[in-house]
Design an enzyme around this catalytic site. Structure first.
Site: not given
Length: 286
Positions: A11, A43, A66, A107, A131, A156
Protein backbone atom coordinates in the site's frame (compact mmCIF):
# COMPACT_ATOMS: atom_id res chain seq x y z
CA UNK A 1 19.47 -4.99 13.69
CA UNK A 2 15.89 -4.01 14.53
CA UNK A 3 13.22 -6.23 12.92
CA UNK A 4 10.10 -4.48 11.62
CA UNK A 5 7.11 -6.44 10.38
CA UNK A 6 4.98 -4.42 7.93
CA UNK A 7 1.50 -5.62 7.02
CA UNK A 8 -0.04 -4.23 3.84
CA UNK A 9 3.46 -3.47 2.58
CA UNK A 10 2.26 -2.89 -1.01
CA UNK A 11 0.00 0.00 0.00
CA UNK A 12 0.90 3.68 -0.17
CA UNK A 13 2.08 3.92 3.43
CA UNK A 14 3.76 0.49 3.41
CA UNK A 15 5.90 1.56 0.46
CA UNK A 16 6.72 4.93 2.02
CA UNK A 17 7.83 3.27 5.27
CA UNK A 18 10.24 1.01 3.40
CA UNK A 19 11.84 4.03 1.71
CA UNK A 20 11.90 6.06 4.93
CA UNK A 21 13.76 3.38 6.95
CA UNK A 22 15.91 2.14 4.07
CA UNK A 23 18.51 -0.43 5.03
CA UNK A 24 18.72 0.66 8.69
CA UNK A 25 16.34 -2.13 9.73
CA UNK A 26 15.51 -5.70 8.78
CA UNK A 27 12.07 -5.68 7.14
CA UNK A 28 9.62 -8.57 7.24
CA UNK A 29 7.22 -7.55 4.48
CA UNK A 30 3.76 -9.08 4.26
CA UNK A 31 0.65 -8.56 2.17
CA UNK A 32 -2.32 -10.52 0.84
CA UNK A 33 -0.39 -11.51 -2.28
CA UNK A 34 3.21 -12.67 -2.00
CA UNK A 35 5.96 -11.39 -4.29
CA UNK A 36 9.69 -10.61 -4.27
CA UNK A 37 10.67 -10.54 -0.59
CA UNK A 38 6.96 -10.30 0.33
CA UNK A 39 5.36 -13.03 2.42
CA UNK A 40 1.62 -13.79 2.41
CA UNK A 41 -0.12 -13.16 5.74
CA UNK A 42 -3.84 -13.27 6.41
CA UNK A 43 -4.19 -10.97 9.42
CA UNK A 44 -7.85 -12.02 9.86
CA UNK A 45 -6.72 -15.48 11.06
CA UNK A 46 -5.56 -15.44 14.69
CA UNK A 47 -3.84 -18.83 14.37
CA UNK A 48 -1.91 -17.71 11.28
CA UNK A 49 -0.88 -14.41 12.85
CA UNK A 50 0.23 -16.02 16.12
CA UNK A 51 2.32 -18.64 14.32
CA UNK A 52 3.86 -16.11 11.92
CA UNK A 53 4.76 -13.53 14.56
CA UNK A 54 6.10 -16.18 16.94
CA UNK A 55 8.31 -17.50 14.14
CA UNK A 56 9.82 -14.17 12.98
CA UNK A 57 9.78 -12.43 16.41
CA UNK A 58 9.73 -8.79 15.25
CA UNK A 59 10.66 -5.86 17.46
CA UNK A 60 7.99 -3.70 15.85
CA UNK A 61 4.79 -4.40 13.89
CA UNK A 62 3.47 -1.59 11.66
CA UNK A 63 -0.07 -2.38 10.55
CA UNK A 64 -0.81 -0.68 7.22
CA UNK A 65 -3.34 -3.33 6.12
CA UNK A 66 -6.96 -2.19 5.89
CA UNK A 67 -10.14 -2.26 3.85
CA UNK A 68 -10.08 1.39 2.75
CA UNK A 69 -12.69 1.39 -0.03
CA UNK A 70 -15.36 3.44 1.76
CA UNK A 71 -18.18 2.49 -0.62
CA UNK A 72 -17.03 -1.15 -0.64
CA UNK A 73 -17.18 -1.31 3.18
CA UNK A 74 -20.84 -0.24 3.06
CA UNK A 75 -21.60 -3.15 0.73
CA UNK A 76 -19.60 -5.82 2.60
CA UNK A 77 -19.59 -5.22 6.36
CA UNK A 78 -18.15 -8.66 7.20
CA UNK A 79 -15.10 -8.17 4.97
CA UNK A 80 -14.49 -4.69 6.39
CA UNK A 81 -14.89 -5.91 9.99
CA UNK A 82 -12.51 -8.81 9.48
CA UNK A 83 -9.75 -6.64 8.01
CA UNK A 84 -10.27 -3.40 9.99
CA UNK A 85 -11.20 -4.84 13.40
CA UNK A 86 -10.33 -8.55 13.73
CA UNK A 87 -6.96 -8.05 11.96
CA UNK A 88 -5.70 -5.39 14.40
CA UNK A 89 -7.01 -7.49 17.31
CA UNK A 90 -4.97 -10.46 16.13
CA UNK A 91 -1.84 -8.34 15.67
CA UNK A 92 -2.31 -6.82 19.14
CA UNK A 93 -2.56 -10.26 20.73
CA UNK A 94 0.50 -11.52 18.83
CA UNK A 95 2.59 -8.39 19.49
CA UNK A 96 1.96 -8.65 23.23
CA UNK A 97 2.93 -12.33 23.22
CA UNK A 98 6.39 -11.62 21.71
CA UNK A 99 6.90 -8.23 23.39
CA UNK A 100 6.83 -6.24 20.14
CA UNK A 101 5.65 -2.65 19.72
CA UNK A 102 2.51 -2.27 17.58
CA UNK A 103 1.87 0.79 15.41
CA UNK A 104 -1.68 0.65 14.10
CA UNK A 105 -2.77 3.13 11.43
CA UNK A 106 -6.31 4.47 11.78
CA UNK A 107 -8.40 7.22 10.23
CA UNK A 108 -10.34 10.47 10.60
CA UNK A 109 -13.47 8.45 9.72
CA UNK A 110 -13.73 7.36 13.38
CA UNK A 111 -15.25 10.83 13.90
CA UNK A 112 -18.70 11.88 12.60
CA UNK A 113 -17.31 14.76 10.55
CA UNK A 114 -19.48 17.47 12.07
CA UNK A 115 -16.89 19.28 14.19
CA UNK A 116 -16.28 23.02 13.94
CA UNK A 117 -12.69 23.06 15.25
CA UNK A 118 -9.65 20.80 14.71
CA UNK A 119 -10.24 17.38 16.32
CA UNK A 120 -7.85 16.28 19.06
CA UNK A 121 -6.94 12.79 20.27
CA UNK A 122 -9.20 13.17 23.31
CA UNK A 123 -12.33 14.12 21.35
CA UNK A 124 -14.87 11.29 21.37
CA UNK A 125 -15.13 9.14 18.20
CA UNK A 126 -18.61 8.54 16.77
CA UNK A 127 -18.24 7.03 13.30
CA UNK A 128 -21.15 7.14 10.84
CA UNK A 129 -19.92 4.87 8.01
CA UNK A 130 -19.11 1.17 7.88
CA UNK A 131 -15.47 2.06 7.19
CA UNK A 132 -15.29 4.38 10.19
CA UNK A 133 -17.15 2.00 12.50
CA UNK A 134 -14.93 -0.99 11.66
CA UNK A 135 -11.75 1.09 11.97
CA UNK A 136 -12.89 2.32 15.40
CA UNK A 137 -13.54 -1.28 16.49
CA UNK A 138 -9.96 -2.01 15.43
CA UNK A 139 -8.69 0.81 17.63
CA UNK A 140 -10.64 -0.52 20.60
CA UNK A 141 -9.25 -4.03 20.10
CA UNK A 142 -5.66 -2.68 19.97
CA UNK A 143 -6.20 -0.86 23.26
CA UNK A 144 -7.91 -3.90 24.80
CA UNK A 145 -5.46 -6.63 23.78
CA UNK A 146 -2.20 -4.78 23.06
CA UNK A 147 0.58 -3.76 25.41
CA UNK A 148 3.11 -1.40 23.79
CA UNK A 149 0.96 0.32 21.15
CA UNK A 150 0.66 3.48 19.11
CA UNK A 151 -2.56 4.28 17.25
CA UNK A 152 -1.91 6.81 14.48
CA UNK A 153 -4.94 8.45 12.88
CA UNK A 154 -4.40 10.08 9.51
CA UNK A 155 -6.57 11.57 6.74
CA UNK A 156 -6.65 12.32 3.00
CA UNK A 157 -3.58 10.14 2.41
CA UNK A 158 -1.80 10.00 -0.94
CA UNK A 159 1.44 8.32 -2.03
CA UNK A 160 2.79 5.63 -4.34
CA UNK A 161 -0.43 3.95 -5.47
CA UNK A 162 -4.02 4.78 -6.34
CA UNK A 163 -5.00 8.10 -4.77
CA UNK A 164 -6.91 11.36 -5.23
CA UNK A 165 -3.94 13.27 -6.66
CA UNK A 166 -3.30 10.70 -9.40
CA UNK A 167 -7.02 10.47 -10.15
CA UNK A 168 -7.27 14.23 -10.70
CA UNK A 169 -4.15 14.27 -12.90
CA UNK A 170 -5.54 11.40 -14.96
CA UNK A 171 -8.94 13.09 -15.38
CA UNK A 172 -7.21 16.31 -16.44
CA UNK A 173 -5.82 14.50 -19.48
CA UNK A 174 -9.30 14.08 -20.95
CA UNK A 175 -11.37 16.90 -19.42
CA UNK A 176 -11.42 20.68 -19.81
CA UNK A 177 -13.29 21.07 -16.53
CA UNK A 178 -14.02 18.95 -13.45
CA UNK A 179 -16.63 19.15 -10.69
CA UNK A 180 -15.11 18.66 -7.24
CA UNK A 181 -16.66 18.87 -3.76
CA UNK A 182 -15.92 22.12 -1.92
CA UNK A 183 -17.71 21.68 1.44
CA UNK A 184 -15.60 18.86 2.92
CA UNK A 185 -12.58 20.09 4.89
CA UNK A 186 -9.39 18.20 5.70
CA UNK A 187 -5.60 18.12 5.61
CA UNK A 188 -4.09 16.35 2.57
CA UNK A 189 -1.30 14.14 3.93
CA UNK A 190 1.50 12.56 1.94
CA UNK A 191 2.49 9.01 2.83
CA UNK A 192 6.11 10.22 2.90
CA UNK A 193 5.30 12.69 5.69
CA UNK A 194 3.33 10.09 7.64
CA UNK A 195 6.19 7.58 7.33
CA UNK A 196 8.57 10.23 8.73
CA UNK A 197 6.22 10.84 11.64
CA UNK A 198 5.97 7.10 12.38
CA UNK A 199 9.77 6.79 12.21
CA UNK A 200 9.97 9.61 14.77
CA UNK A 201 7.68 8.05 17.40
CA UNK A 202 8.48 4.36 16.81
CA UNK A 203 11.79 4.18 18.77
CA UNK A 204 10.18 5.86 21.81
CA UNK A 205 7.99 4.54 24.61
CA UNK A 206 5.62 7.47 24.14
CA UNK A 207 2.67 5.15 23.62
CA UNK A 208 -0.94 6.16 22.97
CA UNK A 209 -3.17 7.72 20.33
CA UNK A 210 -1.68 10.23 17.90
CA UNK A 211 -3.07 12.25 15.02
CA UNK A 212 -0.72 12.42 12.04
CA UNK A 213 -1.70 14.77 9.22
CA UNK A 214 0.10 17.51 7.35
CA UNK A 215 -0.31 21.01 8.75
CA UNK A 216 -2.95 23.36 7.36
CA UNK A 217 -6.28 22.48 5.78
CA UNK A 218 -8.28 22.86 2.58
CA UNK A 219 -11.24 21.38 0.69
CA UNK A 220 -11.21 18.88 -2.18
CA UNK A 221 -11.83 21.52 -4.87
CA UNK A 222 -9.07 23.84 -3.65
CA UNK A 223 -6.80 20.82 -3.23
CA UNK A 224 -7.43 19.95 -6.89
CA UNK A 225 -6.68 23.52 -7.98
CA UNK A 226 -3.38 23.41 -6.07
CA UNK A 227 -2.45 20.12 -7.77
CA UNK A 228 -3.09 21.68 -11.18
CA UNK A 229 -1.29 24.90 -10.23
CA UNK A 230 1.88 23.05 -9.21
CA UNK A 231 1.81 20.95 -12.40
CA UNK A 232 0.92 23.90 -14.67
CA UNK A 233 -2.32 22.27 -15.84
CA UNK A 234 -5.09 24.47 -17.22
CA UNK A 235 -8.33 22.71 -16.27
CA UNK A 236 -11.31 24.51 -14.75
CA UNK A 237 -12.44 23.20 -11.35
CA UNK A 238 -16.15 23.64 -10.62
CA UNK A 239 -16.85 23.85 -6.89
CA UNK A 240 -19.91 21.72 -6.00
CA UNK A 241 -21.53 20.80 -2.69
CA UNK A 242 -21.64 17.26 -1.32
CA UNK A 243 -25.38 17.24 -2.03
CA UNK A 244 -24.82 18.21 -5.66
CA UNK A 245 -22.09 15.57 -6.02
CA UNK A 246 -24.37 12.93 -4.46
CA UNK A 247 -26.98 13.63 -7.14
CA UNK A 248 -24.33 13.05 -9.82
CA UNK A 249 -22.98 9.93 -8.04
CA UNK A 250 -25.86 8.45 -5.98
CA UNK A 251 -23.96 5.23 -5.12
CA UNK A 252 -21.23 7.01 -3.14
CA UNK A 253 -21.23 6.71 0.67
CA UNK A 254 -21.41 9.83 2.83
CA UNK A 255 -18.04 11.40 3.60
CA UNK A 256 -17.15 13.47 6.69
CA UNK A 257 -17.71 17.18 6.15
CA UNK A 258 -14.96 18.04 8.63
CA UNK A 259 -11.78 15.94 8.81
CA UNK A 260 -9.26 18.42 10.18
CA UNK A 261 -7.23 16.55 12.81
CA UNK A 262 -5.13 18.43 15.35
CA UNK A 263 -1.74 16.70 15.93
CA UNK A 264 -2.05 17.73 19.57
CA UNK A 265 -0.32 14.79 21.25
CA UNK A 266 2.52 14.79 18.73
CA UNK A 267 3.14 18.48 19.30
CA UNK A 268 2.70 18.34 23.07
CA UNK A 269 4.76 15.24 23.86
CA UNK A 270 7.47 15.34 21.19
CA UNK A 271 7.54 18.83 19.66
CA UNK A 272 7.52 17.17 16.24
CA UNK A 273 5.79 19.07 13.44
CA UNK A 274 4.68 17.63 10.13
CA UNK A 275 5.12 19.60 6.89
CA UNK A 276 2.53 22.02 5.55
CA UNK A 277 0.21 20.22 3.12
CA UNK A 278 1.19 22.47 0.20
CA UNK A 279 4.91 21.85 0.74
CA UNK A 280 4.34 18.09 1.03
CA UNK A 281 2.26 18.10 -2.15
CA UNK A 282 4.97 19.99 -4.04
CA UNK A 283 7.59 17.45 -2.90
CA UNK A 284 5.33 14.60 -4.03
CA UNK A 285 4.55 16.08 -7.46
CA UNK A 286 8.19 16.99 -8.12
Amino acid sequence: MKKILVTGCNGQLGRAIQIEYGTDVEFILTDVVEGDNILPLNITSLEEVLAFVDNVKPDVIINCAAATNVDGCEKDWDFAYKLNAIGPRNLAIASKKVGAKLIHVSTDYVFPGNASAPITEFDQPAPISAYGKTKYEGEKFVRMFGDKWFIVRTAWLYGDGKNFVKTMLKLAETHDELSVVCDQLGSPTSAVELARMIHHIEPTENYGIFHGTCEGDTNWADFTEEIFRVKGINVKVNHVTSEEYKKMNPASADRPHYSILDNYMLRLTTGYKMADWKDALKEYLN
